[in-house]
Scaffold this motif. Structure first.
Motif, PDB file in Angstrom:
ATOM      1  N   LYS A   1       0.824  -1.316  -0.011  1.00  0.00           N
ATOM      2  CA  LYS A   1       0.058  -0.046  -0.053  1.00  0.00           C
ATOM      3  C   LYS A   1       0.965   1.319   0.047  1.00  0.00           C
ATOM      4  O   LYS A   1       2.076   1.291   0.589  1.00  0.00           O
ATOM      5  N   GLY A   2       0.548   2.298  -0.652  1.00  0.00           N
ATOM      6  CA  GLY A   2       1.365   3.630  -0.836  1.00  0.00           C
ATOM      7  C   GLY A   2       1.951   3.757  -1.599  1.00  0.00           C
ATOM      8  O   GLY A   2       1.675   3.196  -2.815  1.00  0.00           O
ATOM      9  N   ALA A   3       3.313   4.183  -1.681  1.00  0.00           N
ATOM     10  CA  ALA A   3       4.330   4.506  -2.670  1.00  0.00           C
ATOM     11  C   ALA A   3       4.499   3.222  -3.564  1.00  0.00           C
ATOM     12  O   ALA A   3       4.595   3.359  -4.705  1.00  0.00           O
ATOM     13  N   GLU A   4       4.617   1.954  -2.776  1.00  0.00           N
ATOM     14  CA  GLU A   4       4.995   0.911  -3.876  1.00  0.00           C
ATOM     15  C   GLU A   4       3.670   0.634  -4.889  1.00  0.00           C
ATOM     16  O   GLU A   4       4.035   0.116  -6.149  1.00  0.00           O
ATOM     17  N   SER A   5       2.666   0.715  -4.374  1.00  0.00           N
ATOM     18  CA  SER A   5       1.281   0.457  -5.209  1.00  0.00           C
ATOM     19  C   SER A   5       1.410   1.622  -6.458  1.00  0.00           C
ATOM     20  O   SER A   5       1.155   1.049  -7.392  1.00  0.00           O
ATOM     21  N   GLU A   6       1.676   2.713  -5.987  1.00  0.00           N
ATOM     22  CA  GLU A   6       1.541   3.833  -6.849  1.00  0.00           C
ATOM     23  C   GLU A   6       2.753   3.578  -7.861  1.00  0.00           C
ATOM     24  O   GLU A   6       2.542   3.889  -9.165  1.00  0.00           O
ATOM     25  N   PHE A   7       3.857   3.212  -7.678  1.00  0.00           N
ATOM     26  CA  PHE A   7       4.972   2.866  -8.480  1.00  0.00           C
ATOM     27  C   PHE A   7       4.535   1.757  -9.510  1.00  0.00           C
ATOM     28  O   PHE A   7       4.638   1.940 -10.741  1.00  0.00           O
ATOM     29  N   GLY A   8       3.758   0.810  -9.073  1.00  0.00           N
ATOM     30  CA  GLY A   8       3.178  -0.273  -9.561  1.00  0.00           C
ATOM     31  C   GLY A   8       2.158   0.099 -10.974  1.00  0.00           C
ATOM     32  O   GLY A   8       2.135  -0.107 -12.038  1.00  0.00           O
ATOM     33  N   ARG A   9       1.209   0.885 -10.297  1.00  0.00           N
ATOM     34  CA  ARG A   9       0.148   1.367 -11.200  1.00  0.00           C
ATOM     35  C   ARG A   9       0.723   2.457 -12.448  1.00  0.00           C
ATOM     36  O   ARG A   9       0.322   2.117 -13.471  1.00  0.00           O
ATOM     37  N   LEU A  10       1.727   3.030 -12.007  1.00  0.00           N
ATOM     38  CA  LEU A  10       2.338   3.945 -12.894  1.00  0.00           C
ATOM     39  C   LEU A  10       3.184   3.048 -13.928  1.00  0.00           C
ATOM     40  O   LEU A  10       3.023   3.348 -15.205  1.00  0.00           O
ATOM     41  N   ALA A  11       3.886   2.078 -13.409  1.00  0.00           N
ATOM     42  CA  ALA A  11       4.726   0.967 -14.364  1.00  0.00           C
ATOM     43  C   ALA A  11       3.377   0.361 -15.258  1.00  0.00           C
ATOM     44  O   ALA A  11       3.944   0.445 -16.388  1.00  0.00           O
ATOM     45  N   GLU A  12       2.496   0.029 -14.825  1.00  0.00           N
ATOM     46  CA  GLU A  12       1.501  -0.655 -15.591  1.00  0.00           C
ATOM     47  C   GLU A  12       0.832   0.341 -16.607  1.00  0.00           C
ATOM     48  O   GLU A  12       0.707   0.017 -17.820  1.00  0.00           O
ATOM     49  N   ALA A  13       0.642   1.548 -16.295  1.00  0.00           N
ATOM     50  CA  ALA A  13       0.017   2.610 -17.207  1.00  0.00           C
ATOM     51  C   ALA A  13       0.890   3.002 -18.278  1.00  0.00           C
ATOM     52  O   ALA A  13       0.756   3.064 -19.375  1.00  0.00           O
ATOM     53  N   TRP A  14       2.397   2.861 -17.933  1.00  0.00           N
ATOM     54  CA  TRP A  14       3.348   3.130 -19.003  1.00  0.00           C
ATOM     55  C   TRP A  14       4.004   1.858 -19.816  1.00  0.00           C
ATOM     56  O   TRP A  14       4.919   1.930 -20.639  1.00  0.00           O
ATOM     57  N   GLY A  15       3.346   0.693 -19.495  1.00  0.00           N
ATOM     58  CA  GLY A  15       3.866  -0.421 -20.023  1.00  0.00           C
ATOM     59  C   GLY A  15       5.311  -0.867 -19.703  1.00  0.00           C
ATOM     60  O   GLY A  15       5.865  -1.713 -20.515  1.00  0.00           O
ATOM     61  N   ILE A  16       5.570  -0.711 -18.387  1.00  0.00           N
ATOM     62  CA  ILE A  16       6.900  -1.123 -17.870  1.00  0.00           C
ATOM     63  C   ILE A  16       6.585  -2.441 -16.971  1.00  0.00           C
ATOM     64  O   ILE A  16       5.515  -2.597 -16.561  1.00  0.00           O
ATOM     65  N   GLN A  17       7.567  -3.520 -17.190  1.00  0.00           N
ATOM     66  CA  GLN A  17       7.544  -4.583 -16.556  1.00  0.00           C
ATOM     67  C   GLN A  17       7.413  -4.474 -14.746  1.00  0.00           C
ATOM     68  O   GLN A  17       8.268  -3.332 -14.549  1.00  0.00           O
ATOM     69  N   GLU A  18       6.703  -5.139 -14.106  1.00  0.00           N
ATOM     70  CA  GLU A  18       6.717  -4.871 -12.871  1.00  0.00           C
ATOM     71  C   GLU A  18       7.048  -6.055 -12.064  1.00  0.00           C
ATOM     72  O   GLU A  18       6.340  -7.149 -12.597  1.00  0.00           O
ATOM     73  N   VAL A  19       7.951  -6.308 -11.128  1.00  0.00           N
ATOM     74  CA  VAL A  19       8.214  -7.442 -10.391  1.00  0.00           C
ATOM     75  C   VAL A  19       8.007  -6.842  -8.605  1.00  0.00           C
ATOM     76  O   VAL A  19       8.658  -6.057  -8.458  1.00  0.00           O
ATOM     77  N   ASN A  20       7.129  -7.750  -8.169  1.00  0.00           N
ATOM     78  CA  ASN A  20       6.861  -7.231  -6.768  1.00  0.00           C
ATOM     79  C   ASN A  20       7.337  -8.657  -5.993  1.00  0.00           C
ATOM     80  O   ASN A  20       6.641  -9.575  -6.074  1.00  0.00           O
ATOM     81  N   PHE A  21       8.203  -8.161  -5.110  1.00  0.00           N
ATOM     82  CA  PHE A  21       8.840  -9.490  -4.369  1.00  0.00           C
ATOM     83  C   PHE A  21       7.724  -9.557  -3.058  1.00  0.00           C
ATOM     84  O   PHE A  21       7.462  -8.604  -2.612  1.00  0.00           O
ATOM     85  N   SER A  22       7.512 -10.973  -2.690  1.00  0.00           N
ATOM     86  CA  SER A  22       6.627 -11.152  -1.494  1.00  0.00           C
ATOM     87  C   SER A  22       7.135 -12.458  -1.095  1.00  0.00           C
ATOM     88  O   SER A  22       8.192 -13.047  -1.440  1.00  0.00           O
TER      89      SER A  22
END
Length: 184
Positions: free
Chosen positions: A15-36
């Motif tokens: 939640k917060g900054a990391e989710s925002e980074f992800g939303r922006l990456a998706e909107a710009w067509g950038i690959q996204e890897v979220n470690f969990s």
């Protein structure tokens, strides 16, 4: 406009900054890897990479070292240890570390975000922090924070930050993507 197909954001999907980074990456067509890790709940589901015990171990560090480096106490709890271990993977994979939070008087960054920033400094990686109180970007250069707006110039970057993202913080991230890649 820069070709984005080979660019990857490494983050945690929280939640917060990391989710925002992800939303922006998706909107710009950038690959996204979220470690969990098993049992950990993230806000982002795109690009989830669940680390197993042996992968988490690669990011293991003594909590005493983390506490000493950060100048504050971190619990010995298993969940915070796993979060610290996942942050290692974000920074280890992303060349440039970009964070949103608060730079403290001792030059560390508040919260778990600070560990990502500390690792970037230890690994001698470029690191930028958007300080939400000062409403500006800062880079770690020559052992001090200097005002400097980041740009995304490499194929990999780590995006991390506070759960308490302000509207100014959101705008700073959106501006970062627009300046790097043009309109979404």
């Amino acid at each position: 406009m820069k070709d984005r197909s080979h660019i990857t954001l490494y983050s945690g999907g929280h939640k917060g900054a990391e989710s925002e980074f992800g939303r922006l990456a998706e909107a710009w067509g950038i690959q996204e890897v979220n470690f969990s890790f098993e049992g950990h709940v993230t806000e982002r589901s795109r690009g989830i990479r669940e680390l197993d015990a042996s992968e988490l171990e690669k990011g293991n560090v003594s909590m005493e070292i983390v506490s000493a480096r950060m100048g504050r106490k971190f619990t010995r709890g298993n969940k915070i240890r796993k979060v610290i271990q996942t942050i290692f993977h974000m920074v280890n994979n992303g060349y440039h570390v970009i964070a949103v939070g608060w730079i403290q008087p001792d030059d560390t960054v508040k919260g778990g975000t600070g560990w990502g920033v500390e690792l970037a400094r230890l690994f001698n990686r470029p690191v930028h922090v958007y300080d939400q109180d000062r409403k500006g970007w800062f880079a770690w250069e020559n052992n001090t924070w200097v005002a400097q707006v980041p740009s995304i110039e490499k194929d990999t970057f780590a995006g991390t930050g506070t759960r308490n993202l302000t509207e100014d913080g959101k705008k700073a991230l959106r501006d970062l993507f627009e300046n790097a890649f043009g309109p979404a």
